[in-house]
Design a protein around this motif. Structure first.
Motif, PDB file in Angstrom:
ATOM      1  N   TYR A  12       0.764  -1.254   0.143  1.00  0.00           N
ATOM      2  CA  TYR A  12       0.116   0.173   0.022  1.00  0.00           C
ATOM      3  C   TYR A  12       0.742   1.129  -0.057  1.00  0.00           C
ATOM      4  O   TYR A  12       0.604   2.142  -0.729  1.00  0.00           O
ATOM      5  CB  TYR A  12      -0.985  -0.032   1.225  1.00  0.00           C
ATOM      6  N   ALA A  13       2.089   1.176   0.717  1.00  0.00           N
ATOM      7  CA  ALA A  13       2.877   2.387   0.940  1.00  0.00           C
ATOM      8  C   ALA A  13       3.608   2.626  -0.533  1.00  0.00           C
ATOM      9  O   ALA A  13       3.661   3.699  -1.132  1.00  0.00           O
ATOM     10  CB  ALA A  13       3.919   2.068   1.851  1.00  0.00           C
ATOM     11  N   ALA A  14       3.831   1.594  -1.254  1.00  0.00           N
ATOM     12  CA  ALA A  14       4.541   1.512  -2.367  1.00  0.00           C
ATOM     13  C   ALA A  14       3.495   2.134  -3.538  1.00  0.00           C
ATOM     14  O   ALA A  14       3.960   3.059  -4.514  1.00  0.00           O
ATOM     15  CB  ALA A  14       4.901   0.374  -3.067  1.00  0.00           C
ATOM     16  N   ILE A  15       2.329   1.578  -3.236  1.00  0.00           N
ATOM     17  CA  ILE A  15       1.139   2.168  -4.362  1.00  0.00           C
ATOM     18  C   ILE A  15       0.846   3.915  -4.157  1.00  0.00           C
ATOM     19  O   ILE A  15       1.208   4.522  -5.012  1.00  0.00           O
ATOM     20  CB  ILE A  15      -0.171   1.641  -4.097  1.00  0.00           C
ATOM     21  N   VAL A  16       0.724   4.186  -2.886  1.00  0.00           N
ATOM     22  CA  VAL A  16       0.618   5.840  -2.693  1.00  0.00           C
ATOM     23  C   VAL A  16       1.908   6.506  -2.758  1.00  0.00           C
ATOM     24  O   VAL A  16       1.770   7.697  -3.203  1.00  0.00           O
ATOM     25  CB  VAL A  16      -0.071   5.864  -1.074  1.00  0.00           C
ATOM     26  N   ALA A  17       3.025   6.136  -2.557  1.00  0.00           N
ATOM     27  CA  ALA A  17       4.325   6.765  -2.887  1.00  0.00           C
ATOM     28  C   ALA A  17       4.234   7.131  -4.411  1.00  0.00           C
ATOM     29  O   ALA A  17       5.098   8.176  -4.865  1.00  0.00           O
ATOM     30  CB  ALA A  17       5.253   5.930  -2.429  1.00  0.00           C
ATOM     31  N   ARG A  18       3.505   6.546  -5.183  1.00  0.00           N
ATOM     32  CA  ARG A  18       3.880   6.726  -6.592  1.00  0.00           C
ATOM     33  C   ARG A  18       2.498   7.767  -7.122  1.00  0.00           C
ATOM     34  O   ARG A  18       2.371   7.973  -8.189  1.00  0.00           O
ATOM     35  CB  ARG A  18       3.689   5.449  -7.428  1.00  0.00           C
ATOM     36  N   ARG A  19       1.834   8.382  -6.041  1.00  0.00           N
ATOM     37  CA  ARG A  19       0.746   9.217  -6.419  1.00  0.00           C
ATOM     38  C   ARG A  19       1.479  10.606  -7.049  1.00  0.00           C
ATOM     39  O   ARG A  19       2.189  11.078  -6.488  1.00  0.00           O
ATOM     40  CB  ARG A  19       0.120   9.507  -4.915  1.00  0.00           C
ATOM     41  N   GLN A  20       0.836  10.752  -8.081  1.00  0.00           N
ATOM     42  CA  GLN A  20       1.229  11.911  -8.681  1.00  0.00           C
ATOM     43  C   GLN A  20       0.525  13.409  -8.381  1.00  0.00           C
ATOM     44  O   GLN A  20       1.028  14.426  -8.716  1.00  0.00           O
ATOM     45  CB  GLN A  20       1.470  11.726 -10.457  1.00  0.00           C
ATOM     46  N   ARG A  21      -0.852  12.936  -8.239  1.00  0.00           N
ATOM     47  CA  ARG A  21      -1.782  14.136  -7.705  1.00  0.00           C
ATOM     48  C   ARG A  21      -2.346  13.832  -6.457  1.00  0.00           C
ATOM     49  O   ARG A  21      -2.539  12.801  -6.038  1.00  0.00           O
ATOM     50  CB  ARG A  21      -2.845  14.622  -8.754  1.00  0.00           C
ATOM     51  N   LYS A  22      -2.536  14.998  -5.548  1.00  0.00           N
ATOM     52  CA  LYS A  22      -3.057  14.782  -4.473  1.00  0.00           C
ATOM     53  C   LYS A  22      -4.485  13.784  -4.338  1.00  0.00           C
ATOM     54  O   LYS A  22      -4.751  13.062  -3.580  1.00  0.00           O
ATOM     55  CB  LYS A  22      -3.560  15.994  -3.563  1.00  0.00           C
ATOM     56  N   ASP A  23      -5.134  14.182  -5.555  1.00  0.00           N
ATOM     57  CA  ASP A  23      -6.721  13.355  -5.700  1.00  0.00           C
ATOM     58  C   ASP A  23      -6.490  12.254  -6.579  1.00  0.00           C
ATOM     59  O   ASP A  23      -7.677  11.629  -6.761  1.00  0.00           O
ATOM     60  CB  ASP A  23      -7.801  14.377  -6.343  1.00  0.00           C
ATOM     61  N   GLU A  24      -5.346  11.679  -6.922  1.00  0.00           N
ATOM     62  CA  GLU A  24      -5.277  10.589  -7.536  1.00  0.00           C
ATOM     63  C   GLU A  24      -5.639   9.351  -6.780  1.00  0.00           C
ATOM     64  O   GLU A  24      -4.976   9.175  -5.867  1.00  0.00           O
ATOM     65  CB  GLU A  24      -3.842  10.502  -8.310  1.00  0.00           C
ATOM     66  N   SER A  25      -6.389   8.694  -7.315  1.00  0.00           N
ATOM     67  CA  SER A  25      -7.042   7.241  -6.823  1.00  0.00           C
ATOM     68  C   SER A  25      -5.978   6.258  -6.638  1.00  0.00           C
ATOM     69  O   SER A  25      -5.101   6.201  -7.594  1.00  0.00           O
ATOM     70  CB  SER A  25      -8.312   6.834  -6.960  1.00  0.00           C
ATOM     71  N   GLU A  26      -5.982   5.134  -5.820  1.00  0.00           N
ATOM     72  CA  GLU A  26      -5.204   4.107  -5.777  1.00  0.00           C
ATOM     73  C   GLU A  26      -5.382   3.396  -6.963  1.00  0.00           C
ATOM     74  O   GLU A  26      -4.514   2.706  -7.676  1.00  0.00           O
ATOM     75  CB  GLU A  26      -5.525   2.960  -4.694  1.00  0.00           C
ATOM     76  N   ASN A  27      -6.516   3.236  -7.381  1.00  0.00           N
ATOM     77  CA  ASN A  27      -7.130   2.495  -8.747  1.00  0.00           C
ATOM     78  C   ASN A  27      -6.363   3.221  -9.828  1.00  0.00           C
ATOM     79  O   ASN A  27      -5.772   2.584 -10.829  1.00  0.00           O
ATOM     80  CB  ASN A  27      -8.556   2.562  -9.076  1.00  0.00           C
ATOM     81  N   ALA A  28      -6.358   4.389  -9.962  1.00  0.00           N
ATOM     82  CA  ALA A  28      -5.608   5.190 -10.974  1.00  0.00           C
ATOM     83  C   ALA A  28      -4.110   4.926 -11.135  1.00  0.00           C
ATOM     84  O   ALA A  28      -3.630   4.769 -12.085  1.00  0.00           O
ATOM     85  CB  ALA A  28      -6.155   6.785 -10.997  1.00  0.00           C
ATOM     86  N   ILE A  29      -3.625   4.924  -9.826  1.00  0.00           N
ATOM     87  CA  ILE A  29      -2.296   4.758  -9.523  1.00  0.00           C
ATOM     88  C   ILE A  29      -1.950   3.236 -10.020  1.00  0.00           C
ATOM     89  O   ILE A  29      -0.916   3.143 -11.040  1.00  0.00           O
ATOM     90  CB  ILE A  29      -1.750   4.959  -8.214  1.00  0.00           C
ATOM     91  N   LEU A  30      -2.583   2.319  -9.688  1.00  0.00           N
ATOM     92  CA  LEU A  30      -2.188   1.028 -10.308  1.00  0.00           C
ATOM     93  C   LEU A  30      -2.526   0.852 -11.579  1.00  0.00           C
ATOM     94  O   LEU A  30      -1.831   0.116 -12.437  1.00  0.00           O
ATOM     95  CB  LEU A  30      -3.093  -0.063  -9.479  1.00  0.00           C
ATOM     96  N   SER A  31      -3.830   1.433 -12.204  1.00  0.00           N
ATOM     97  CA  SER A  31      -3.807   1.269 -13.591  1.00  0.00           C
ATOM     98  C   SER A  31      -2.617   1.858 -14.436  1.00  0.00           C
ATOM     99  O   SER A  31      -2.228   1.439 -15.414  1.00  0.00           O
ATOM    100  CB  SER A  31      -4.911   2.268 -14.160  1.00  0.00           C
ATOM    101  N   ARG A  32      -1.967   3.076 -13.932  1.00  0.00           N
ATOM    102  CA  ARG A  32      -0.926   3.720 -14.707  1.00  0.00           C
ATOM    103  C   ARG A  32       0.358   2.801 -14.676  1.00  0.00           C
ATOM    104  O   ARG A  32       1.021   2.575 -15.538  1.00  0.00           O
ATOM    105  CB  ARG A  32      -0.601   5.058 -14.075  1.00  0.00           C
ATOM    106  N   ILE A  33       0.519   2.330 -13.587  1.00  0.00           N
ATOM    107  CA  ILE A  33       1.869   1.344 -13.283  1.00  0.00           C
ATOM    108  C   ILE A  33       1.535   0.081 -14.222  1.00  0.00           C
ATOM    109  O   ILE A  33       2.480  -0.422 -14.928  1.00  0.00           O
ATOM    110  CB  ILE A  33       1.888   0.897 -11.728  1.00  0.00           C
ATOM    111  N   LEU A  34       0.464  -0.597 -14.091  1.00  0.00           N
ATOM    112  CA  LEU A  34      -0.057  -1.580 -14.759  1.00  0.00           C
ATOM    113  C   LEU A  34       0.286  -1.315 -16.362  1.00  0.00           C
ATOM    114  O   LEU A  34       0.764  -2.234 -17.000  1.00  0.00           O
ATOM    115  CB  LEU A  34      -1.074  -2.457 -14.543  1.00  0.00           C
ATOM    116  N   LEU A  35      -0.336  -0.301 -16.959  1.00  0.00           N
ATOM    117  CA  LEU A  35      -0.034   0.170 -18.229  1.00  0.00           C
ATOM    118  C   LEU A  35       1.255   0.264 -18.698  1.00  0.00           C
ATOM    119  O   LEU A  35       1.589  -0.242 -19.900  1.00  0.00           O
ATOM    120  CB  LEU A  35      -0.841   1.397 -18.599  1.00  0.00           C
ATOM    121  N   THR A  36       2.044   0.811 -17.770  1.00  0.00           N
ATOM    122  CA  THR A  36       3.481   0.809 -18.377  1.00  0.00           C
ATOM    123  C   THR A  36       4.146  -0.445 -17.932  1.00  0.00           C
ATOM    124  O   THR A  36       5.299  -0.806 -18.853  1.00  0.00           O
ATOM    125  CB  THR A  36       4.145   1.900 -17.465  1.00  0.00           C
ATOM    126  N   ALA A  37       3.582  -1.500 -17.649  1.00  0.00           N
ATOM    127  CA  ALA A  37       4.237  -2.791 -17.283  1.00  0.00           C
ATOM    128  C   ALA A  37       4.061  -3.545 -18.732  1.00  0.00           C
ATOM    129  O   ALA A  37       4.984  -4.431 -18.931  1.00  0.00           O
ATOM    130  CB  ALA A  37       3.513  -3.598 -16.259  1.00  0.00           C
TER     131      ALA A  37
END
Length: 67
Positions: A12-37
């Motif tokens: 969870y800490a690794a997910i939120v550490a990758r937050r680019q905007r204050k209002d970015e959801s965990e779902n959006a963060i994971l989507s971005r990470i997985l898309l780049t994978a």
């Protein structure tokens, strides 16, 4: 369709550490990470060359609250 998954505090800490905007959801963060994978079908085919299905094991003892 929505699902709930449980992750460890470290994940969870690794997910939120990758937050680019204050209002970015965990779902959006994971989507971005997985898309780049890469493409999920290609990754699945590469990682699972045998005929067995992949299994996800979740840590059900953890509770996470979004602040």
């Amino acid at each position: 369709m929505s699902r709930t998954i449980t992750v460890s505090n470290d994940v969870y800490a690794a997910i939120v550490a990758r937050r680019q905007r204050k209002d970015e959801s965990e779902n959006a963060i994971l989507s971005r990470i997985l898309l780049t994978a890469g493409n999920a079908e290609e990754i699945h085919a590469h990682a699972h060359q045998d005929t067995d299905d992949a299994h996800l094991i979740l840590d059900s003892d953890m509770d996470h609250v979004t602040e």
